[in-house]
Design a protein around this motif. Structure first.
Motif: not given
Length: 331
Positions: A33, A35-36, A41-42, A45, A61, A63, A79, A83, A184
């Protein structure tokens, strides 16, 4: 609907999208995944962490810290902690972004190289990225502005082959950006908001912040969805053309002494759209070069408007009409 009592509709929508993507993968496989830490992306994830265990899939995940902004290491670490809180394996990879080709393109290339490397290391079946319907609409508008043809207007594919058999999957291409942000918020997640995504120096930011809202205001709501539908329809058309090319290519192509050639009769017998695709396909496959529309039309006129014109210089090759064929030879 799969909205259980107490389950926020935005969370449910993101989870459904991820579930559909994971259904195409083998059970007990591994996925990356990307994930920035941003909202898209959150949300991706969190949904992957919820859906993947149902199929015995392991989520990792990753990053990527590009090191381009002050405090980027802290953002990446936050991040990764998020995760891990979801139950995913978390990795942070620092990359050096090479100069050249523009900062956005250079960062993207470095990011995908890092994702590919981790995917190979863990034997991942797929890399999941958080592009949304809004990203798709922006991509189509940018392609339209460049005049770069139907291939650009197809936007991003929901699934695409990467390297070593690994796939890129975009589960959220039919999900709006506002939905990922709502997901989120509903899960008390605090996404990182990249300041570059609000910097009007970037063309994509101007499309996001000014052009699309103006179109929505002047033309009415639904412009982003319409652009995404257009991309999907063009991908279907492109797939059909690709199948047609695969069926006829062996009948129209011959290897020449210093290159490759196409039958003039076969090219003339096909519709212009297919004729142009055959020309571009041969140049790309044989010489690794992409033709502009103007260059493609110049070659096509050797078939449809032959007046004795001489060879045409193209990127990496030259095209000439010889003995009933269009021959492409290296320059």
């Amino acid at each position: 609907m799969d909205v259980r009592p107490g389950l926020d509709p935005a969370v449910a929508e993101v989870r459904r999208a991820v579930r559909r993507a994971l259904e195409a993968l083998p059970e007990d496989s591994t996925v990356i995944v990307a994930l920035s830490g941003g909202p898209d992306s959150l949300a991706l994830a969190a949904a992957t962490a919820f859906e993947a265990p149902k199929r015995g899939i392991t989520g990792v995940a990753v990053t990527v810290d590009h090191g381009l902004q002050k405090g980027s290491a802290d953002v990446a670490a936050a991040a990764a902690r998020a995760a891990e809180g979801f139950g995913l394996v978390a990795r942070v990879t620092r990359v050096d972004v090479r100069e050249g080709g523009g900062p956005e393109a250079a960062a993207r290339d470095a990011r995908y190289e890092a994702l590919d490397a981790v995917a190979r290391e863990v034997g991942a079946e797929a890399i999941l990225v958080g592009h949304t319907l809004d990203d798709q609409a922006e991509t189509v508008l940018l392609g339209l502005a460049r005049g770069s043809g139907a291939s650009s207007l197809q936007g991003m594919a929901p699934a695409a082959e990467r390297r070593d058999g690994c796939r890129i999957l975009r589960p959220l291409l039919e999900v709006r950006r506002e939905t990922t942000r709502a997901a989120c918020a509903a899960q008390d997640l605090e996404p990182w908001l990249d300041p570059h995504n609000a910097d009007p120096r970037y063309t994509r930011v101007r499309v996001r912040e000014t052009v699309l809202p103006t179109l929505e205001r002047e033309l009415g709501p639904g412009v982003a969805e319409a652009l995404a539908r257009t991309a999907a329809q063009l991908r279907e058309d492109a797939e059909a053309f690709d199948e047609m090319i695969d069926e006829i290519i062996e009948d129209v192509v011959e290897h020449a002494e210093a290159g490759i050639s196409l039958s003039i009769g076969a090219l003339a017998a096909n519709p212009a759209a297919l004729r142009h695709r055959l020309i571009r396909h041969v140049v790309a496959a044989e010489f690794g070069q992409s033709l502009t529309r103007s260059q493609t039309l110049d070659v096509a006129r050797l078939v449809t408007d032959w007046r004795g014109q001489g060879p045409i210089d193209l990127p990496g090759c030259r095209a000439a009409r010889i003995n009933g064929r269009i021959e492409f030879t290296a320059r």
